[in-house]
Design a protein around this motif. Structure first.
Motif, short mmCIF file in Angstrom:
data_model
loop_
_atom_site.label_atom_id
_atom_site.label_comp_id
_atom_site.label_asym_id
_atom_site.label_seq_id
_atom_site.Cartn_x
_atom_site.Cartn_y
_atom_site.Cartn_z
N LEU A 108 5.69 -5.74 11.41
CA LEU A 108 4.75 -6.28 10.38
C LEU A 108 3.79 -4.72 10.56
CD1 LEU A 108 3.75 -9.67 11.63
CD2 LEU A 108 4.06 -9.14 9.26
N ILE A 109 3.44 -4.55 8.99
CA ILE A 109 2.64 -3.35 8.76
C ILE A 109 1.36 -3.84 8.10
CG2 ILE A 109 2.41 -1.23 7.52
CD1 ILE A 109 4.61 -0.79 9.75
N HIS A 110 0.32 -3.45 8.82
CA HIS A 110 -1.11 -4.43 8.37
C HIS A 110 -2.25 -3.24 8.12
CE1 HIS A 110 -0.12 -8.13 10.08
NE2 HIS A 110 0.01 -7.75 11.21
N THR A 111 -3.10 -3.68 7.35
CA THR A 111 -4.19 -2.69 6.96
C THR A 111 -5.46 -3.13 7.72
OG1 THR A 111 -3.33 -2.14 4.72
CG2 THR A 111 -5.73 -1.94 5.15
N ARG A 112 -5.84 -2.43 8.51
CA ARG A 112 -7.16 -2.76 9.16
C ARG A 112 -8.46 -2.20 8.35
NH1 ARG A 112 -8.26 -3.09 14.83
NH2 ARG A 112 -9.38 -1.10 14.52
N CYS A 149 9.80 -4.89 3.16
CA CYS A 149 9.77 -3.38 2.45
C CYS A 149 10.19 -2.43 3.62
CB CYS A 149 8.23 -3.25 2.24
SG CYS A 149 7.01 -3.72 3.65
N SER A 150 9.93 -1.36 3.33
CA SER A 150 10.33 -0.22 4.56
C SER A 150 9.30 0.60 4.70
CB SER A 150 11.64 0.37 4.04
OG SER A 150 11.43 0.96 2.87
N PRO A 202 0.91 -1.18 -0.02
CA PRO A 202 -0.15 0.10 -0.01
C PRO A 202 0.83 1.23 0.01
CG PRO A 202 0.05 -1.00 2.14
CD PRO A 202 0.92 -1.93 1.12
N ASP A 203 0.16 2.45 -0.32
CA ASP A 203 0.96 3.74 -0.26
C ASP A 203 1.78 3.80 0.91
OD1 ASP A 203 -0.11 4.19 -2.55
OD2 ASP A 203 -1.70 5.60 -2.06
N GLY A 204 2.94 4.26 0.92
CA GLY A 204 3.69 4.65 2.15
C GLY A 204 4.78 3.31 2.61
N LEU A 205 4.56 2.25 2.01
CA LEU A 205 5.63 1.17 1.99
C LEU A 205 6.41 0.89 0.80
CD1 LEU A 205 3.65 -1.83 3.67
CD2 LEU A 205 4.98 0.16 4.78
N GLU A 206 7.74 1.17 1.04
CA GLU A 206 8.66 1.01 -0.11
C GLU A 206 9.36 -0.16 -0.48
OE1 GLU A 206 8.89 3.71 -2.20
OE2 GLU A 206 7.71 4.84 -1.07
N PRO A 207 9.61 -0.54 -1.82
CA PRO A 207 10.42 -1.90 -1.82
C PRO A 207 11.68 -1.90 -1.03
CG PRO A 207 9.87 -0.72 -3.94
CD PRO A 207 9.33 0.36 -2.81
N PRO A 208 12.12 -3.11 -0.88
CA PRO A 208 13.34 -3.26 0.00
C PRO A 208 14.73 -3.14 -0.60
CG PRO A 208 12.51 -5.51 -0.46
CD PRO A 208 11.59 -4.55 -1.16
#
Length: 265
Positions: free
Chosen positions: A183-187, A94-95, A48-54
């Motif tokens: 971990l980055i999740h989408t609720r 990701c970052s 999602p928006d805000g996360l960048e490739p590693p």
């Protein structure tokens, strides 16, 4: 009228019928993990928006877990049907604002309490059938934690085999970062009333007190299979890197909001 209470549905006057009790939630288990490279373009479509490739494009892991969980009182451990479950999930490197993190695009479990507990956090959990090789202290019906030992994991869902993984141990190792990174999740909660908007929140999980023990690494095989209803095969390996078998524990206390959007359902 009586007041109905409960952390999750179903509610009652005591709250005892709730499928999931409130955190903190404690977890202990055995993990089989295979690191691999997926198609970087396919991975980018799941961020999602805000996360960048590693730094290493396409880095991912397929993770099987044989888990036991409980709340502070530990009463679930004396009623094992409420504490034991199996899990499979994908971890994408990701970052977030320069910090290495992990994104989970797909996850399956085999117990309803784990599924709902995961949806609360933002895990994209579905029901599936997960199995992985166990290790015991004695006998011939178990691999040892030693060079040459072989472990396997499988996932099936919707009457179809989706994943097969095999790891052959060769030496003690360090825990892979994809197991321990935040971990980055989408609720996401869809709108129900016409004309109202869905709630969507980007959050990070509240994992604390992480412990990793008995980490062994080795060569690995990993295969994903096509399905008419699941898109896991889009993230199939283009190169398998290394496999791991380890023990893992953590406590989850609650997450932290990173960003929130209210949009059309």
């Amino acid at each position: 009228m009586a007041k109905l209470v409960g952390y999750t549905l179903p509610m009652s006057t005591t709250g005892r019928s709730s499928l999931v009790p409130p955190p903190p939630w404690h977890f202990s288990g055995e993990v089989l993990l295979v690191e691999y490279l997926a198609d970087p373009d396919a991975v980018s479509r799941f961020l999602p928006d805000g996360l960048e490739p590693p730094a290493r494009p396409g880095l991912a892991a397929a993770i099987f877990g044989d888990w036991q969980s409980c709340t502070d009182g530990g009463e679930e451990l004396l009623d094992p049907v409420r504490s034991q479950y199996h899990e499979f999930y994908i971890a994408l490197a990701c970052s977030w604002r320069g910090e290495p993190v992990v994104r989970c695009p797909f996850c399956w479990v085999d117990k309803d309490f784990s599924l709902v507990r995961g949806l609360i956090q933002g895990y994209p959990k579905k029901m599936g059938s997960i199995a992985l090789t166990r290790a015991f202290d004695i006998g011939r019906a178990t691999p040892a934690l030693a060079r040459g030992a072989r472990f396997a994991g499988t996932l099936a869902a919707g009457d179809r085999r989706l994943v097969e993984a095999y790891v052959t141990l060769d030496s003690p190792a360090e825990a892979p970062d994809l197991m321990t990174a935040p971990l980055i999740h989408t609720r996401r909660f869809p709108a129900w009333n016409p004309g109202t908007a869905a709630l969507e929140e980007l959050v990070t999980g509240g994992s604390t007190r992480q412990q990793v023990h008995n980490v062994w690494g080795g060569s690995a095989e990993l295969e994903f299979f096509d399905s008419p209803t699941d898109e896991l095969a889009l993230l199939r390996p283009v190169e398998v890197l290394r496999g791991y078998r380890l023990s893992f524990a953590e406590t989850i206390t609650g997450g932290r909001l990173l960003s929130s959007d209210i949009g059309d359902d």
